[in-house]
Write an enzyme that holds these catalytic residues in place. Structure first.
Site, PDB file in Angstrom:
ATOM      1  CG  HIS A 228      -2.502   4.283  -7.669  1.00 12.82           C
ATOM      2  ND1 HIS A 228      -3.187   3.117  -7.476  1.00 12.82           N
ATOM      3  CD2 HIS A 228      -3.041   4.845  -8.759  1.00 12.82           C
ATOM      4  CE1 HIS A 228      -4.123   2.992  -8.400  1.00 12.82           C
ATOM      5  NE2 HIS A 228      -4.064   4.018  -9.191  1.00 12.82           N
ATOM      6  CE1 TYR A 232      -4.101   4.639 -13.558  1.00 14.93           C
ATOM      7  CE2 TYR A 232      -2.853   5.856 -11.919  1.00 14.93           C
ATOM      8  CZ  TYR A 232      -4.049   5.327 -12.357  1.00 14.93           C
ATOM      9  OH  TYR A 232      -5.169   5.466 -11.603  1.00 14.93           O
ATOM     10  CG  HIS A 379      -8.570  -3.782  -8.026  1.00 14.72           C
ATOM     11  ND1 HIS A 379      -9.246  -3.129  -9.021  1.00 14.72           N
ATOM     12  CD2 HIS A 379      -7.424  -3.092  -7.830  1.00 14.72           C
ATOM     13  CE1 HIS A 379      -8.538  -2.086  -9.414  1.00 14.72           C
ATOM     14  NE2 HIS A 379      -7.427  -2.047  -8.708  1.00 14.72           N
ATOM     15  CG  PHE A 380      -3.680  -6.706  -7.290  1.00 15.05           C
ATOM     16  CD1 PHE A 380      -3.082  -7.901  -7.609  1.00 15.05           C
ATOM     17  CD2 PHE A 380      -3.766  -6.345  -5.953  1.00 15.05           C
ATOM     18  CE1 PHE A 380      -2.595  -8.740  -6.625  1.00 15.05           C
ATOM     19  CE2 PHE A 380      -3.280  -7.182  -4.959  1.00 15.05           C
ATOM     20  CZ  PHE A 380      -2.694  -8.380  -5.308  1.00 15.05           C
ATOM     21  CG  HIS A 381      -4.713 -11.629  -9.487  1.00 12.46           C
ATOM     22  ND1 HIS A 381      -4.532 -11.397  -8.155  1.00 12.46           N
ATOM     23  CD2 HIS A 381      -3.686 -12.428  -9.865  1.00 12.46           C
ATOM     24  CE1 HIS A 381      -3.442 -12.035  -7.740  1.00 12.46           C
ATOM     25  NE2 HIS A 381      -2.908 -12.670  -8.765  1.00 12.46           N
ATOM     26  NE  ARG A 442      -3.270  -7.241  -0.414  1.00 13.42           N
ATOM     27  CZ  ARG A 442      -2.749  -6.148  -1.007  1.00 13.42           C
ATOM     28  NH1 ARG A 442      -3.202  -4.953  -0.672  1.00 13.42           N
ATOM     29  NH2 ARG A 442      -1.807  -6.235  -1.908  1.00 13.42           N
ATOM     30  NE  ARG A 443       0.390  -7.831   0.733  1.00 14.02           N
ATOM     31  CZ  ARG A 443       1.162  -6.778   0.691  1.00 14.02           C
ATOM     32  NH1 ARG A 443       1.320  -6.047   1.751  1.00 14.02           N
ATOM     33  NH2 ARG A 443       1.807  -6.459  -0.386  1.00 14.02           N
TER      34      ARG A 443
END
Lengths: 566, 167
Positions: A228, A232, A379-381, A442-443
């Site tokens: 995680h 950042y 979300h992470f895109h 996902r995946r």
């Protein structure tokens, strides 16, 4: 703006070459990583391109290349190059050791080559999370470990550079850009201990056959200790750009440097104990630990809110400096003709929505609805795939011309690229969020799965993922084309400068909004907390006084920038 | 600005505070809501539920007998073994109105189990026992699938729970 004369170190060329080398490798990684992206986008629309154009042995080989190439290689190489450049320009002195810097680059490059060869040979189809007991070739693990070791050496160089700067600038506040760059790498170096331990003590001996057993849950926990905070590590360099470079591009200056520094410190401290929020559904970890990590994740949310406010206020100031009046019409006068600005601001806009969906992920039991569904992909895109990527692209729109001395090949193409990426991302990610809520995992190679549910296939479902993803793919090609043509074909000399504003001192946030806030001080609560500058000083002093007692002595490094000030 | 005079240096801090206080209030409110949902409404996460040797599953209860077992009135235990690339059992029939305790583990690599439309969302890790409880009140067919990458046949790994109306 700074009143000091601008004098840069004489051997700027050396850091220019270093940054250029990192960016070239980063762009090659980005290119490789996104060959499979159109396959995946169409797969989500139910179209199986893997059989028609068989470059990849499987969906999952392509997915591994996409994940590792984008989030582990493109980001890391770009960050090392960009922040080395930023340190040199912010401190106005060369890196402490160019020899170390180049050794670092080559170590990382060897690591990258090992990793990519293992993936292309289909010997490491383990996705970017490489959870054991699924096994990859040792070269994959060793390669990634070398990349991580390289990032530690970057920090070493930064710290040596910083110490030399401090020796000749006693009592001066550290320039914000250098402060942010240091925090980024200190945070990352602490965070990467998890994956380093996983690699050195679990995965590498196990993949070489030296030990036979491996604890999958331990490996997962070590991975997410790093996994995680790594987000950042991607985000903070973008924040460095938003705080210290975007204001000048926009024609204003940072609203509050104090809030910026506090946000960096919160990112540093609370980025670390949040990894378990990726493991809310893991057996074998108590609910209490998971709740503690949920709590810390929400503190990082606080830092993101501070950033959002500060950056928005900065842009508002820039608009007002161009003569705008009123509530919202400061938006139009901003430099919407400038690709470096547009790309970064569109990235920020998407980050708001990525942050909101991230809150659902972090929300302990709400996560049960979305964990490992397409929601996460959406979300992470929005976060790394849009906020970070669009910001890095925006940075290259001034940095590549600056380094090469050649003007951007086509400003118009760059604007089309930024907007089309934005539109594609909105279509792509919004749809993925909805599909996740409908239970689409996902995946998973959806075009070959038997469990596809009718509600996923509706017109506003899977087809839109394919459309949005393809738009982003085309936009990515336009981006690379523009950069390659800038380097090879552009004949115009570049007229860009490094958009680093000089820092105006530690408590620099004294730009006035001219009376808009009149009356706020009449609220009793504000009157009580009233005071602002004293309040901040107190807060920082508290942090400073508590930290030396903590076990994480490394963190203290980061407070060096304050130590002559407070 | 109440009085005329030189520009007040502290003014931006008012904006900072005006923003910081809601920035503290919003996450706090959300956290309180999460805690109420977890401990007031009983929406729990998987926690610590024991370990098992993945090579000895066929000799270790309850995994020696995967499938549905009735353990009380309207109360069943569904024991599931995940392996590349199938769930065992692949299909079960359950009367509606049942409470089902899912007990799952993996024989080989890490798998997952997601039942869309319910709160069942589990990582299935070799060596660990994963538990979740779900009430099936509506008749119908519920699919479940593996949601963690487990090899080239990952997308072929799924099953279904058929909830039958009570006669």
């Amino acid at each position: 703006m700074s009143s000091q004369p601008t004098h840069y170190p004489a051997d700027l060329d050396s850091v220019h070459r270093l940054t250029g080398a990192y960016i070239i490798v980063a762009l090659i990684s980005l290119t490789l990583a996104n060959v499979p992206s159109v396959y995946q986008a169409l797969d989500s629309a139910g179209i199986n391109l893997y059989a028609a154009l068989p470059i990849f042995r499987s969906y999952y080989q392509g997915l591994t290349l996409h994940g590792v190439g984008n989030v582990l290689l493109w980001t890391t190489f770009f960050i090392c190059g960009f922040l080395s450049f930023t340190m040199v320009y912010a401190l106005r002195r060369p890196l402490a050791s160019m020899r170390l810097a180049w050794a670092t680059f080559w170590i990382m490059l060897v690591g990258l080559v090992l990793t990519v060869i293992a993936i292309l040979a289909n010997q490491a189809t383990v996705l970017y999370t490489f959870y054991p007991p699924m096994r990859a070739h040792p070269a994959f693990y060793i390669g990634l470990t070398l990349v991580v070791v390289g990032t530690w050496l970057v920090l070493l160089n930064f710290v040596m550079t910083y110490r030399r700067w401090r020796a000749s600038h006693p009592g001066e506040p550290t320039p914000l850009a250098a402060f942010g760059s240091l925090i980024t790498f200190v945070m990352w170096t602490i965070a990467s201990a998890g994956v380093a331990i996983e690699m050195v003590f679990l995965l590498i001996p196990w993949s070489l056959g030296l030990v036979s057993a491996i604890d999958p849950l331990l490996a997962r926990s070590l991975f997410w200790f790093t996994g995680h905070p790594i987000v950042y590590f991607w985000l903070l360099p973008a924040v460095v750009s938003w705080y210290t470079m975007l204001p000048k591009i926009a024609g204003g200056r940072l609203f509050s440097e104090t809030v910026a520094r506090i946000a960096f410190i919160i990112f540093l401290i609370y980025s670390l104990p949040v990894g378990l929020h990726h493991q809310y559904t893991d057996p074998g970890i108590s609910e209490w630990w998971k709740l503690v990590h949920a709590f810390f994740t929400f503190i990082v949310f606080f830092a993101s809110l501070l950033t959002m406010f500060n950056v928005a206020a900065t842009l508002e100031n820039a608009g007002r400096a161009r003569g705008a009046r009123g509530w919202l019409n400061w938006i139009l006068p901003l430099p919407w003709h400038e690709p470096a600005f547009v790309s970064q601001v569109l990235g920020m806009l998407l980050f708001i929505f990525g942050g909101i969906s991230g809150l659902a992920n972090a929300s302990y039991n709400v996560n049960l609805v979305v964990h490992n569904t397409r929601w996460i992909v959406g979300h992470f895109h929005l976060t790394v795939g849009a906020a970070v990527t669009l910001t890095f692209m925006g940075i290259t729109y001034w940095l590549v011309p600056y380094l090469t001395g050649r003007a951007l090949w086509s400003r118009r193409l760059a604007l089309v690229q930024a907007w089309s990426f934005f539109v594609g991302e909105v279509i792509f990610s919004e749809t993925l969020h909805r599909l996740g809520l409908l239970g689409m995992p996902r995946r998973s190679q959806i075009s070959a799965a038997e469990y596809v549910m009718p509600e996923w296939q509706s017109f506003i479902g899977m087809p839109l993922v394919g459309i949005g993803g393809t738009i982003m793919f085309v936009s990515g090609i336009l981006y690379l084309l523009n950069i390659v043509l800038t380097v090879t074909a552009s004949r115009q000399p570049a007229r860009v400068e490094v958009p680093l504003a000089g820092t105006a001192g530690f408590f620099a946030g004294d730009l006035s909004f001219g009376g808009v806030g009149a009356g706020i001080e009449s609220f009793p609560l504000f009157a009580f907390l009233g005071f602002s500058q004293e309040g901040w000083r107190l807060l920082i002093r508290l942090i400073w006084e508590f930290l030396p007692d903590s076990e994480l002595h490394v963190i203290i490094l980061c407070y060096l920038p304050f130590h002559n000030r407070i | 600005m109440a009085e005329a005079g030189p520009p007040e240096r502290h003014e931006p801090y008012l904006y900072e505070l005006a923003w910081i206080l809601p920035s503290i209030a919003i996450p706090t409110t959300m956290l309180v809501a999460v805690v109420i949902a977890a401990f007031g409404m009983g929406i729990h996460l998987p926690g610590v539920a024991g370990t098992v040797d993945p090579t000895e599953l066929s000799q270790t209860p309850p995994f020696d007998n995967p499938g549905l077992t009735q353990i009380g009135p309207n109360h069943y235990q569904l024991t599931i073994i995940a392996s590349a690339w199938q769930f065992q059992p692949k299909e079960v029939r359950i009367p509606s109105g049942s409470q089902v305790d899912i007990v799952a583990t993996s024989r080989d690599v890490i798998h997952g189990m997601l039942i869309p439309g319910t709160n069942v969302n589990l990582m299935v890790i070799p060596g660990r026992i994963a538990r979740a409880t779900v009430n099936f009140d509506q008749p119908g067919t519920y699919q479940f699938m593996c949601h963690e990458y487990c090899g080239v046949g990952h997308h072929l790994m799924w099953g279904r729970i058929i909830v039958e109306g009570t006669p």
